[in-house]
Enzyme design. Structure first.
Site, short mmCIF file in Angstrom:
data_model
loop_
_atom_site.label_atom_id
_atom_site.label_comp_id
_atom_site.label_asym_id
_atom_site.label_seq_id
_atom_site.Cartn_x
_atom_site.Cartn_y
_atom_site.Cartn_z
N ASP A 150 -13.94 -26.66 1.23
CA ASP A 150 -12.74 -25.87 1.52
C ASP A 150 -12.38 -25.28 0.46
OD1 ASP A 150 -11.09 -24.62 3.04
OD2 ASP A 150 -9.77 -26.34 3.70
N ASP A 151 -11.23 -24.27 0.47
CA ASP A 151 -11.03 -23.33 -0.77
C ASP A 151 -9.88 -24.13 -1.74
OD1 ASP A 151 -8.56 -23.12 0.91
OD2 ASP A 151 -9.58 -21.44 1.79
N CYS A 202 -1.10 -22.40 -11.22
CA CYS A 202 -1.16 -23.23 -10.32
C CYS A 202 -2.06 -24.45 -10.60
CB CYS A 202 -1.15 -22.61 -8.85
SG CYS A 202 -2.61 -21.60 -8.98
N CYS A 242 0.73 -1.32 0.13
CA CYS A 242 0.02 -0.14 -0.11
C CYS A 242 1.00 1.34 -0.06
CB CYS A 242 -0.83 -0.03 1.18
SG CYS A 242 -0.07 0.01 2.67
#
Lengths: 490, 436
Positions: B333-334, B424, B5
């Site tokens: 789940d992710d 991925c 940031c």
């Protein structure tokens, strides 16, 4: 017919141009602190001339006016009004378009304006407090003020306004420090040169939403609107950067794509009621231009942020070039109080005006000042884009930048996007000859920007319409421990 | 990858360090190994970075006070070797990504940050800020997200032509310009979203101007798809796409792939909760909360060691008894990276009396590492690169097991594969070593 114009910016350039194209073919004179090249050319072509003098000095202006003996005078900027130039001209028997010193209090004193709105219960008013001492202001800030706007109580070239939203408890310390520093700066430095009003600073509740300007002609009886315009105050693309006088505007026929007809009507109602109130308070007729800088908020719908007792700059440059009615005729109707007898019409077009300024504007004006500038008129002609010169001085035949916006480019097309494209193509037409850089905002009038504004408008509209329906408009209810329920009715 | 940031205030009465601190807190999920902030007041550059989470690194109030000035930047990293922002006293750089070649020369991992900093410093002496950034980024073959501040009052921002990592710009009107990977940062410090930094964009912010220059290689976007599945915050808008909506749709897509007569849908917190809601919305099977967390929120998948990951999982996931006991459970789940986490979760559900456990994963099979970051480990640590779905079902002791299809992911994000980096999931990367 002879007409005297006061002021030397882009707005006055477009005023002079509108007078110059009149069928009456008037001889036009101008008084300004700089010799504006555009005004110079038009005045000389009409048989008139430009006089370099202090436009804020009533004595000097009257002296020059008496030597010219014009049929009427028209005042461009606000400062000559605050200094009583229109009053002096009227006293000298010269008819004048432009609010008198008393009427221009609506712009000069932001505290006077807010009190007026409360006294006359005009809708779209914001809660405020005014202060004359640093101690009182800081005490108030520390006790109550959360999301606020800190303003100098007097109009001072649009400078000194600070908007600080303070909703995050964890960032309070830093925000409070800046509020305090700014309040101190406003009272001790910024307001120093101004002794013509009592209040020093104003703390207003902060509202958010899309902003727009509604500029109107007033003859003391009728208030006639011109097309709605949206200005963009932050200096740089993406609404970044410090506050400026305005970096560019767009308009679309008589409204903007994201403001409804009802909202325009409601805004006009606010301005009309305010003109009536001004006239009651001052016992003078408001003869000239009045503009409401508005915001569509969830609190009120159309909400009054500030008044201008003149055309906005750049906003004036959006509307004057598309006015179909003869401007001289309009001025005469204002003077003779017969605005209701004429029909003021505008072209059914979208307009975009973009300001170009030397790097350094707005906060480092010494850097922006003193650069030779040239404008490629052929490029402008190719795209049908018109230049309105601003802070440029003709010195020994050369054009030299002042510290402010040098030039405003105007384009009209069927859509805002097209007008934006035309002005963008012409940006390279302006060049500084010593290598210093110019800047402008490329996003004004772009599709993305318009979508952002439309989204802001829709968000506010959904809420204010609901509030209206439930009789909540303008109301704020709070509960304070040990004190109970408190209702602010605005 | 990392969380980055920057804040530039247009007037020097602001102290931005605390704003940067909260900005970094809003990006904590993007890396909890190191955190650092740089600020400047045009007199000096002030830097502080250390290993640890943001609130640990800046626990001492005095530390924030030493970071003076009205502009600065910060970075959180999931690479514990990272020492960012990198500073040489004149210029300080936050860098995330991977430079493969610079001006034709091969660059080793971990050398890229220093190289980019040196090159920016060198060019900055020769030309203005935007020219400097143009000259440096032109020579980079790689992916990058750069936020740098200079002692002389410039903030430099750059995003590669593929736009793998997100970067957006916001405004605290008349006060600040804010840049961050995620729009949620803007909400946290009270700024408004302005625009995404474009792919291939170089941008300069200083007191006098906001300059932008876009020179894009002739390529499609390659927005990181892992951002949508896992990495970014639910409340962020990434490349114009709402993360929450995307994850809800992933749940719907998973449901469309199935026909299971189950009693309850449970998403694994935090990332997979909206998957569960989407699945339930699509099938009508009720969604329930299944787990309660102990301690602070830890992103277990991106902890560097196996033990830390397991501790993370076990603390994070204590099953609630009633939604599980005697039920046929769809557990979402992710991702499954190594399989350890999932085996542990299924085991605890069975302990609490689940009758059936059908495991669904809200992302496609992870078969290849992320060559731009440590976000996904190397191939021999990836269970999906080694085992079939049937084998994984056995290993984690589930009743059934399946992934989201790549097509389902594309539909959920609303972008086709040629506009995403799905390295991925596919082993195909938009950009790698020069010539390979």
């Amino acid at each position: 017919m002879k007409i005297l114009t006061i002021g030397n910016g882009s707005r006055e350039h477009s005023i002079v141009e509108s007078l110059a194209i009149s069928n009456i073919e008037p001889v036009i004179f101008n008084i300004g602190s700089l010799i504006n090249p555009g005004i110079l050319e038009l005045c000389e072509k009409s048989g008139g001339k430009v006089v370099r003098s202090d436009p804020n000095d009533p004595k000097k202006v009257v002296e020059i006016a008496e030597s010219i003996s014009p049929d009427f005078a028209i005042i461009g900027p606000e400062e000559p009004q605050f200094h009583g130039v229109p009053d002096a001209l009227l006293d000298a028997g010269i008819a004048t378009v432009g609010a008198t010193a008393n009427c221009s209090m609506i712009e000069r004193s932001k505290a006077w304006m807010r009190r007026l709105m409360f006294k006359y219960k005009i809708v779209g008013r914001l809660r405020f407090k005014s202060f004359t001492s640093v101690e009182e202001a800081i005490a108030y800030i520390n006790a109550y003020a959360e999301s606020i706007v800190l303003k100098p109580a007097r109009q001072s070239g649009g400078k000194g306004v600070r908007v600080i939203s303070d909703l995050q408890e964890y960032l309070k310390k830093e925000k409070r420090a800046v509020k305090e520093k700014h309040a101190k700066y406003l009272i001790e430095k910024h307001m120093k040169p101004y002794s013509d009003i009592d209040d020093k600073i104003l703390i207003e509740e902060k509202v958010s939403g899309t902003e727009y300007t509604l500029q109107c002609f007033s003859d003391g009886h009728s208030v006639i609107p011109t097309p709605l315009v949206q200005d963009n105050k932050p200096a740089f693309d993406g609404d970044l950067g410090p506050e400026t006088g305005g970096m560019g505007c767009c308009s679309y026929r008589d409204t903007l794509p994201f403001i409804t007809k009802e909202e325009v009507d409601d805004s006009l109602k606010i301005i009309k009621q305010s003109v009536d109130a001004i006239q009651k308070e001052t016992d003078e007729k408001y003869k000239g231009i009045i503009a409401g800088q508005m915001m569509l908020t969830s609190l009120w719908g159309p909400t009054l942020i500030e008044f201008y007792s003149r055309f906005g700059d750049p906003e004036g440059v959006n509307v004057l070039p598309i006015m179909k009615t003869d401007f001289v005729e309009v001025c005469e109707a204002i003077i003779s109080e017969k605005l209701n007898k004429i029909k003021i019409e505008f072209e059914d077009q979208a307009t975009v005006v973009k300001a170009i300024a030397p790097r350094g504007y707005p906060d480092y004006r010494d850097l922006a000042k003193g650069h030779p500038i040239s404008v490629d008129l052929k490029l402008l002609e190719k795209y049908g884009v018109r230049p309105y010169y601003g802070s440029i001085d003709v010195v020994n035949g050369s054009w030299i930048t002042g510290g402010s916006r040098s030039i405003e480019l105007f384009a009209k097309r069927d859509t805002i996007e097209e007008a934006n494209e035309a002005t963008e193509r012409c940006i390279p037409a302006a060049k500084l000859l010593d290598g210093h850089q110019l800047f402008h905002r490329s996003d004004i009038g772009s599709k993305e920007r318009l979508l952002v504004e439309a989204d802001k408008a829709n968000l506010a509209r959904e809420i204010y319409l609901y509030r209206k329906e439930h009789n909540l408009i303008g109301r704020k209810v709070d509960w304070i421990p040990l004190r109970g329920k408190i209702e602010y009715k605005g | 990858m990392a969380g980055q940031c920057g804040i530039f205030s247009f007037s020097d009465d602001w102290e931005v360090a605390r704003f940067l601190y909260y900005s970094l807190l809003s990006l904590q999920h993007r890396g909890a190994e190191t955190a650092g902030i740089v600020t400047s007041d045009e007199e000096s550059i002030y830097v502080y970075s250390k290993k640890g989470r943001v609130d640990d690194v800046f626990r001492d109030e005095e530390q924030i006070k030493t970071l003076k000035g009205w502009y600065g930047a910060g970075q959180v990293d999931l690479d514990h070797k990272s020492k960012l922002p990198f500073s040489n006293g004149e210029i300080s750089v936050c860098f995330s990504g991977r430079v493969f070649d610079y001006d034709g020369e091969k660059i080793d991992k971990y050398d890229d940050v220093q190289l980019i900093s040196e090159e920016i410093t060198k060019e900055y002496k020769k030309c203005d800020a935007i020219g400097c950034l143009n000259n440096v980024t032109e020579k980079i073959n790689g992916i990058y997200s750069i936020i740098a501040v200079t002692k002389s009052g410039d903030m430099l921002i750059a995003r590669d032509s593929y736009g793998v990592q997100p970067l957006c710009l916001g405004s605290l009107k008349f006060n600040f310009g804010v840049v961050s990977n995620e729009s949620a940062t803007l909400d946290v410090i009270g700024a408004d979203f302005t625009t995404d930094i474009e792919r291939g964009e170089n941008r300069i912010i200083n007191r006098y101007t906001v300059d932008k220059y876009v020179k894009r290689e002739n390529c499609n976007s390659a927005f990181c798809s892992f951002e949508y599945v896992y990495y970014a915050r639910l409340d962020s808008i990434i490349n114009g796409i709402s993360i929450y909506e995307c994850r809800r749709k992933i749940g719907c897509e998973l449901a469309k792939q199935d026909d299971i007569d189950a009693d309850v849908v449970i998403g694994v917190p935090e990332t997979a909760l909206p998957f569960g809601m989407g699945y339930s919305e699509e099938t009508g099977i009720p969604a329930h909360l299944g787990f309660v967390r102990t301690g602070i929120h830890v992103r277990s998948a991106i902890k560097p060691t196996q033990t830390e990951r397991l501790i993370g999982v076990q603390l994070k996931l204590n099953p609630i008894r009633t939604p599980v006991r005697g039920k046929k459970v769809i557990l979402i789940d992710d991702s499954v990276v190594r399989g350890t986490t999932m085996r542990n979760i299924v085991y605890t559900l069975r302990l609490r009396g689940a009758r059936e456990v059908h495991v669904r994963i809200g992302s496609p099979r992870i078969v290849s590492p992320c060559i731009y970051s440590d976000l996904v480990p190397v191939k021999d640590e990836l269970i999906a690169a080694d085992l079939t779905d049937e084998e994984i079902t056995e290993v984690i002791n589930a009743d059934s097991f399946s992934y989201l299809s790549l097509e389902g992911l594309e539909r959920s994000i609303g972008l086709s594969r040629d506009k995403l980096c799905a390295g991925c999931f596919t082993g195909e990367y938009p950009i790698s070593w020069n010539g390979e």
